[in-house]
Write an enzyme that holds these catalytic residues in place. Sequence first.
Site, PDB file in Angstrom:
ATOM      1  CE  LYS A   1      -3.070  -8.141  -4.139  1.00  0.00           C
ATOM      2  NZ  LYS A   1      -1.785  -7.711  -3.589  1.00  0.00           N
TER       3      LYS A   1
ATOM      4  CB  CYS B   1     -16.238 -10.468   0.294  1.00  0.00           C
ATOM      5  SG  CYS B   1     -16.517  -9.686   1.878  1.00  0.00           S
TER       6      CYS B   1
ATOM      7  CG  ASN C   1     -17.989  -9.634  -2.705  1.00  0.00           C
ATOM      8  OD1 ASN C   1     -18.102 -10.367  -1.733  1.00  0.00           O
ATOM      9  ND2 ASN C   1     -17.113  -9.828  -3.665  1.00  0.00           N
ATOM     10  N   GLY C   2     -19.985  -6.002  -1.034  1.00  0.00           N
ATOM     11  CA  GLY C   2     -20.458  -4.614  -1.126  1.00  0.00           C
ATOM     12  C   GLY C   2     -21.184  -4.213   0.140  1.00  0.00           C
TER      13      GLY C   2
ATOM     14  CE  LYS D   1       4.279  -4.319   1.210  1.00  0.00           C
ATOM     15  NZ  LYS D   1       3.685  -3.543   0.214  1.00  0.00           N
TER      16      LYS D   1
ATOM     17  CG  HIS E   1      11.868  19.368  12.160  1.00  0.00           C
ATOM     18  ND1 HIS E   1      12.325  20.530  12.744  1.00  0.00           N
ATOM     19  CD2 HIS E   1      12.446  19.308  10.938  1.00  0.00           C
ATOM     20  CE1 HIS E   1      13.131  21.158  11.897  1.00  0.00           C
ATOM     21  NE2 HIS E   1      13.230  20.435  10.793  1.00  0.00           N
TER      22      HIS E   1
ATOM     23  CD  GLU F   1       5.097  -0.336  -0.538  1.00  0.00           C
ATOM     24  OE1 GLU F   1       4.152   0.416  -0.219  1.00  0.00           O
ATOM     25  OE2 GLU F   1       4.941  -1.535  -0.837  1.00  0.00           O
TER      26      GLU F   1
ATOM     27  CD  GLU G   1       0.594  -3.932   3.627  1.00  0.00           C
ATOM     28  OE1 GLU G   1      -0.404  -3.483   3.074  1.00  0.00           O
ATOM     29  OE2 GLU G   1       1.625  -4.247   2.995  1.00  0.00           O
TER      30      GLU G   1
ATOM     31  NE  ARG H   1     -12.484 -10.279  -4.389  1.00  0.00           N
ATOM     32  CZ  ARG H   1     -12.511  -9.331  -5.313  1.00  0.00           C
ATOM     33  NH1 ARG H   1     -11.718  -9.414  -6.357  1.00  0.00           N
ATOM     34  NH2 ARG H   1     -13.324  -8.319  -5.208  1.00  0.00           N
TER      35      ARG H   1
ATOM     36  CD1 TRP I   1     -10.649  -8.035   5.113  1.00  0.00           C
ATOM     37  CD2 TRP I   1     -12.176  -6.431   4.932  1.00  0.00           C
ATOM     38  NE1 TRP I   1     -10.111  -6.881   5.619  1.00  0.00           N
ATOM     39  CE2 TRP I   1     -11.034  -5.871   5.527  1.00  0.00           C
ATOM     40  CE3 TRP I   1     -13.289  -5.599   4.733  1.00  0.00           C
ATOM     41  CZ2 TRP I   1     -10.951  -4.544   5.911  1.00  0.00           C
ATOM     42  CZ3 TRP I   1     -13.208  -4.265   5.120  1.00  0.00           C
ATOM     43  CH2 TRP I   1     -12.039  -3.754   5.701  1.00  0.00           C
TER      44      TRP I   1
HETATM   45  C1  G6P Z   1      -5.298  -2.751  -0.048  1.00  0.00           C
HETATM   46  C2  G6P Z   1      -4.133  -3.694  -0.266  1.00  0.00           C
HETATM   47  C3  G6P Z   1      -2.873  -2.881  -0.567  1.00  0.00           C
HETATM   48  C4  G6P Z   1      -3.116  -1.969  -1.749  1.00  0.00           C
HETATM   49  C5  G6P Z   1      -4.324  -1.056  -1.516  1.00  0.00           C
HETATM   50  C6  G6P Z   1      -4.710  -0.293  -2.768  1.00  0.00           C
HETATM   51  O1  G6P Z   1      -5.139  -2.053   1.136  1.00  0.00           O
HETATM   52  O2  G6P Z   1      -3.935  -4.528   0.872  1.00  0.00           O
HETATM   53  O3  G6P Z   1      -1.805  -3.765  -0.853  1.00  0.00           O
HETATM   54  O4  G6P Z   1      -1.982  -1.195  -1.978  1.00  0.00           O
HETATM   55  O5  G6P Z   1      -5.460  -1.846  -1.145  1.00  0.00           O
HETATM   56  O6  G6P Z   1      -5.180  -1.226  -3.705  1.00  0.00           O
HETATM   57  P1  G6P Z   1      -5.168  -1.014  -5.262  1.00  0.00           P
HETATM   58  O7  G6P Z   1      -5.751  -2.304  -5.799  1.00  0.00           O
HETATM   59  O8  G6P Z   1      -6.055   0.153  -5.545  1.00  0.00           O
HETATM   60  O9  G6P Z   1      -3.785  -0.807  -5.691  1.00  0.00           O
END
Ligand code: G6P
Length: 603
Positions: free
Chosen positions: A598, A2, A98-99, A478, A497, A474, A481, A28, A74
Amino acid sequence: MCGIVAIASPRTNIVESLLDALTALEYRGYDSAGLALLSPRGLVRHRAVGKVKNLRDTLPALEAAPIGMAHTRWAVMGAATEANAHPQFDGETAVVHNGIIENVGELKSMLPDIIWESQTDTEVVVHLVSSFVRKERDLLAAIKSTVQLLKGTFALVILHKDFPDMLVATKRINPLSVGKSNTGDLFVTSDIAVIPVEQYIDLEDDDVCVMRKRVGEGDFFAEFYTFRHNKLEKIEKTWKDANQTATVTSIGDYKNFTIKEIHEQPNVIQKSINALNRGDYIPIAQEMMNKSAINIIACGSSFYAGLIGKYWLERFGRLLTNVEISSEFNYRYPVITKNSLTLFISQSGETLDTLKAMEVVRAEQGDFAVITNVLQSTMAKAATRHLLDLGAGPELSVVSTKAFTAQLAVLIGVVIQYLKFKDPRAADILQEDFERVPGLLSQVMGQNYHLPLIPNASSILYLGRGICYPIALEGALKLKETTYIHAEGYPGGEMKHGPIALIDARAVSVILAPHNELFNKIVSNAHEVIARGGHVVFFTDAAGNAEFTQRANSTAYVMPSSGPVSEAFVYSLGMQALAYDAAGGLGCDPDRPRNLAKSVTVE
Ligand code: G6P
């Protein structure tokens, strides 16, 4: 998670500025957006489901005000509907939040006559403030009475219809900053890095910022108070210079932030190379010399960067390294040995799971360092030992690219510095390879990567061995996402396995195969896939391509030849480029994937 922005200005209309700032904060969260204005018509509110653009489109053209606040959401409590969008408003008080308010049930029972219009926790704050204002006739006192009742985390901005020239902001855990521009605009925001201000102040927990109109003048001024110790005390805060550049929030000639940030990586990595050469990593490396283990704790892509860090710390540094996902670490009663150093890695520095992990380590009296991209973040301020800057600049695409490789760069910089003390010759060899990375990344960017998407494919397997295993994890993240296609990273050796059962003519496997000491072993995995009718996307280098002559059912991408440090960067970028291409092909928005945010400030 948010985005909040509020503006109080000497200008007569801040609506456009508010919407522009909200667009910059959209990364955000972006399932609904809204704003409230203290306009000549009184306190008015507008909301829309979806991105800020929808709010902009629904706003009446004549809406104008010198003071207002906005929110991009969000969803946490309550679905992404207009009723649950912020500001929450009861006709008297408007609140953006927020929160999470944890004792919402208890608070609602204190207000038995209210007919609740949303499923949010925020609505209870609105009604509490309104009821206290009716009793106390003082907005600040009413907010203090309200905040004293709240359990949980919050960043709040509040407007009330009877206080037409006043805006109040306060916070607990969730970040909130106050900024001012040289045009006299005052801002409150959850994310100061993307707001165009010349100076800023970060609020501490229980700090309160009050913006009021100067008597007889058109401009607003900010005053600061604290609610600490159940008092309302005026405090002084010192403005700091902000180094924002306008280019940060613009995509320039790029199609979106994701591709812009992918292209920024050579420069970002160069900053860590410079930091290593300047000796910035000496203090942490010296401390590591006295430790027998490293713990790395993080979430999401930062966790995968931590896993790569483990491979380097153990292989090159011979230093025992444990890597763990914050949310698991927090509740499994972990052992923190006295002789270990914990590294928290977080792009945002605000991820609540990782902040909680800090509390766990602190409770065990463990030493910890923070690696983050946001030096004003809560985590950065909490670092007890070392604070390492990713220096990637604001990352505005939700999908992490440059912050991820910046994490790798800082981690290898620390490992090389550590080796300079233990084995300078080995450190020199690694450093030479590290210094090649910006040039190699520019070469990788010169190519196109395409993921063949087989109709009805149920999942895409990413396979790697050694350091390419966490890169495969990773890479799969990607793809999930950016395209919403299920993908899974697996160690090549583990495929037999279980996951091998998935392989048939509809299966696509991405195989990471630099021509290193594990090449022959990962090639066996490629053959195992092809032998079962599956299709292989084979990332290798010229030497690997010469040896992997299996052409049927496979697509090979030839990456530049890389060494034990540079391979992690080269193949990570390959994975980013592959996901980006797939997202483009499917018409997905890589900057704002569905359901993601984010900065994740809930557990
Ligand atoms: C969210 C983002 C990811 C990020 C993760 C951890 O899920 O979408 O891209 O890796 O948070 O965030 P940080 O700010 O702690 O790296």
